[in-house]
Write an enzyme that holds these catalytic residues in place. Structure first.
Site, mmCIF file in Angstrom:
data_model
loop_
_atom_site.group_PDB
_atom_site.id
_atom_site.type_symbol
_atom_site.label_atom_id
_atom_site.label_comp_id
_atom_site.label_asym_id
_atom_site.label_seq_id
_atom_site.Cartn_x
_atom_site.Cartn_y
_atom_site.Cartn_z
ATOM 1 N N HIS A 58 -13.506 -2.252 -0.295
ATOM 2 C CA HIS A 58 -12.473 -1.885 0.674
ATOM 3 C C HIS A 58 -12.692 -2.634 1.998
ATOM 4 O O HIS A 58 -12.468 -2.112 3.086
ATOM 5 C CB HIS A 58 -12.493 -0.373 0.919
ATOM 6 C CG HIS A 58 -11.142 0.253 1.177
ATOM 7 N ND1 HIS A 58 -10.507 1.055 0.270
ATOM 8 C CD2 HIS A 58 -10.310 0.198 2.254
ATOM 9 C CE1 HIS A 58 -9.350 1.497 0.787
ATOM 10 N NE2 HIS A 58 -9.214 0.967 1.992
ATOM 11 N N LYS A 75 -8.853 -0.822 -8.312
ATOM 12 C CA LYS A 75 -9.404 -1.490 -7.123
ATOM 13 C C LYS A 75 -10.546 -0.660 -6.563
ATOM 14 O O LYS A 75 -10.394 0.536 -6.311
ATOM 15 C CB LYS A 75 -8.307 -1.626 -6.056
ATOM 16 C CG LYS A 75 -8.783 -2.226 -4.746
ATOM 17 C CD LYS A 75 -7.586 -2.555 -3.865
ATOM 18 C CE LYS A 75 -8.002 -3.243 -2.580
ATOM 19 N NZ LYS A 75 -8.507 -2.323 -1.574
ATOM 20 N N SER A 96 0.836 -1.201 0.000
ATOM 21 C CA SER A 96 0.000 0.000 0.000
ATOM 22 C C SER A 96 0.870 1.251 0.000
ATOM 23 O O SER A 96 1.933 1.275 0.634
ATOM 24 C CB SER A 96 -0.875 -0.008 1.257
ATOM 25 O OG SER A 96 -1.374 1.282 1.514
ATOM 26 N N THR A 155 -6.472 2.541 -6.274
ATOM 27 C CA THR A 155 -7.677 2.406 -5.447
ATOM 28 C C THR A 155 -8.558 3.630 -5.654
ATOM 29 O O THR A 155 -8.100 4.767 -5.512
ATOM 30 C CB THR A 155 -7.293 2.259 -3.962
ATOM 31 O OG1 THR A 155 -6.560 1.052 -3.819
ATOM 32 C CG2 THR A 155 -8.510 2.208 -3.054
ATOM 33 N N TYR A 188 -2.924 5.843 -4.664
ATOM 34 C CA TYR A 188 -4.106 6.696 -4.727
ATOM 35 C C TYR A 188 -3.752 7.838 -5.668
ATOM 36 O O TYR A 188 -2.580 8.074 -5.955
ATOM 37 C CB TYR A 188 -4.424 7.258 -3.343
ATOM 38 C CG TYR A 188 -4.865 6.221 -2.337
ATOM 39 C CD1 TYR A 188 -6.173 5.730 -2.342
ATOM 40 C CD2 TYR A 188 -3.988 5.730 -1.371
ATOM 41 C CE1 TYR A 188 -6.590 4.782 -1.417
ATOM 42 C CE2 TYR A 188 -4.398 4.778 -0.440
ATOM 43 C CZ TYR A 188 -5.694 4.307 -0.473
ATOM 44 O OH TYR A 188 -6.105 3.371 0.437
#
Ligand SMILES: Cc1cc2nc3c(=O)[nH]c(=O)nc-3n(C[C@H](O)[C@H](O)[C@H](O)COP(=O)(O)O)c2cc1C
Length: 387
Positions: free
Chosen positions: A280, A256, A110, A159, A133
């Protein structure tokens, strides 16, 4: 530490995680948004699907290998991106990445991780993807792409379900911050968690490793994760940003956080390699549909050429089998491996992966399918109770 093989399913690993972690950290791991309807529904929805086994197929040892994002992998599931693994164990992301590499499957780092892109790349040779992101600062997003290219990541995953932080009331109640702060109400729960406290001897670094340079030093004390998300993530992201990313990353690009067939089709038109079908883990939009209820319509919309990953609620191998039969190319897991990490570091993650792999293998054998491909083309799963 108790022997890890005492924990024979994911629910047992969850109990072990709760025992080891200070309360605020356990609830950050375990919790969801608002009333946690989507969190519960993600797992409960699997009960509404049943498997019709094929009898007398002579299967002796089903194989679990498959192909995903242009790589051969040994399992039909991988580890989802999760922020700040240092909270759960002092060996942080590196423990999980090594366990995934050993099992022959993808590890996803992440952008909110406590290990750098480069640290993870040098710890594992296995397949890995980096989750980003769209930050208000596009130069930061661009710099991630360049670092991932140099560190030879296989894929990038964007995401899109976090345009604003989800309302996680457990975290508000416990006063969860990063690094964990010893508020009076949580002090007692920290003082009784010796294994976690002893971990501070090995590693006291709770920074967001890939973002620390970008965090305003004026605000560099305890960080409320919701404030960070709301300040730094761009809430106005659109399909144009996906195209922007597609133009800058040559390898597999995955989105995602989609649940609709039309969005999956749009991702395909733009040239994405895959979609992680996800809400999520119930941590963002509460009331969002369970991924298992969306996957087959999304598969019908995109045909066979796009990878679709079922992410959310998986706690049993039978859940993985149902997802594969309903149209998933593979699955991904978040909490199950984090429970393992909190229960026992890298061996705990190995245990979580092994539990789900052996349950999947047994389920395939009992249902009469010798390979992932055979299960995917079987039509063996239907709505439960139809008779
Ligand atoms: C503690 C925690 C942190 C997470 N952090 C991220 C993140 O940084 N980026 C992201 O895309 N998803 C994140 N997720 C969501 C997971 O990638 C995944 O979608 C979810 O955990 C799947 O549901 P499951 O936990 O039921 O398997 C996080 C989930 C958890 C539990």
């Amino acid at each position: 530490m108790p022997k890890l093989d005492r924990y024979f399913n994911i629910a047992e690993l969850r109990k072990a995680a709760q025992k080891n972690l200070p309360a605020s950290i356990f609830h950050y791991l375990d919790g969801g948004a608002d009333d946690e309807w989507s969190l519960r529904r993600n797992t409960n929805a699997f009960d509404q699907w049943e498997i019709i086994p094929s009898a007398l197929t002579g299967i002796t040892k089903p194989t679990l290998n498959t192909r995903l994002f242009d790589r051969d992998i040994a399992l039909p599931f991988f580890l989802s991106p999760t922020g700040m693994s240092r909270l759960f164990h002092h060996d942080k992301e590196l423990a999980a990445a090594r366990a995934a590499g050993k099992a022959g499957t993808f590890y996803s780092l992440s952008s909110m991780g406590s290990s750098t892109i480069e640290e993870v790349a040098s710890a594992v040779r296995g397949p890995k993807l980096f989750q980003i992101y769209v930050f208000r600062d596009r130069a930061l997003t661009q710099s991630f792409l360049e670092r991932c290219k140099s560190a030879r990541y296989d894929a990038i995953c964007l995401t899109v379900d976090t345009t604003v932080a989800g309302n996680r009331e457990r975290d508000i109640r416990t006063g969860m911050t990063i690094p964990p702060s010893l508020a009076l109400k949580s002090l007692l729960s920290f003082t009784t968690k010796w294994p976690w406290l002893l971990g501070l001897r090995h590693n006291r670094d709770f920074t967001l490793a890939n973002l620390s340079k970008n965090i305003d030093p004026k605000n560099s004390g305890a960080l409320n994760i919701f404030d960070y998300v709301n300040q730094q993530f761009d809430p106005s992201i659109s399909w144009e940003d996906v195209t922007w990313l597609r133009d800058r990353w040559e390898g597999p690009l995955i989105i995602k956080g989609l649940l609709s067939a039309e969005d999956a089709k749009q991702a395909q038109r733009i040239g994405c390699t895959g979609v992680i079908v996800s809400n999520h883990g119930g941590r963002q939009l509460d009331s969002a549909a369970a991924p298992i209820d969306c996957i087959s319509a999304m598969r019908d919309a995109v045909g066979d050429s796009m990878d679709l990953i079922l992410d959310g609620g998986i706690r049993r191998g039978s859940h993985i089998c149902k997802a594969l039969a309903l149209g998933a190319s593979a699955c991904s897991i978040g909490r199950p491996y984090l429970y393992g990490l909190a229960a026992g570091g890298e061996p705990g993650v190995n245990q979580a992966i092994e539990i789900l792999a052996s349950e999947t293998r047994r389920c395939m054998q009992l249902a009469g399918f010798h390979s992932v491909a055979a299960l995917q083309s079987s039509g063996a799963v239907r709505k439960a109770g139809r008779g």
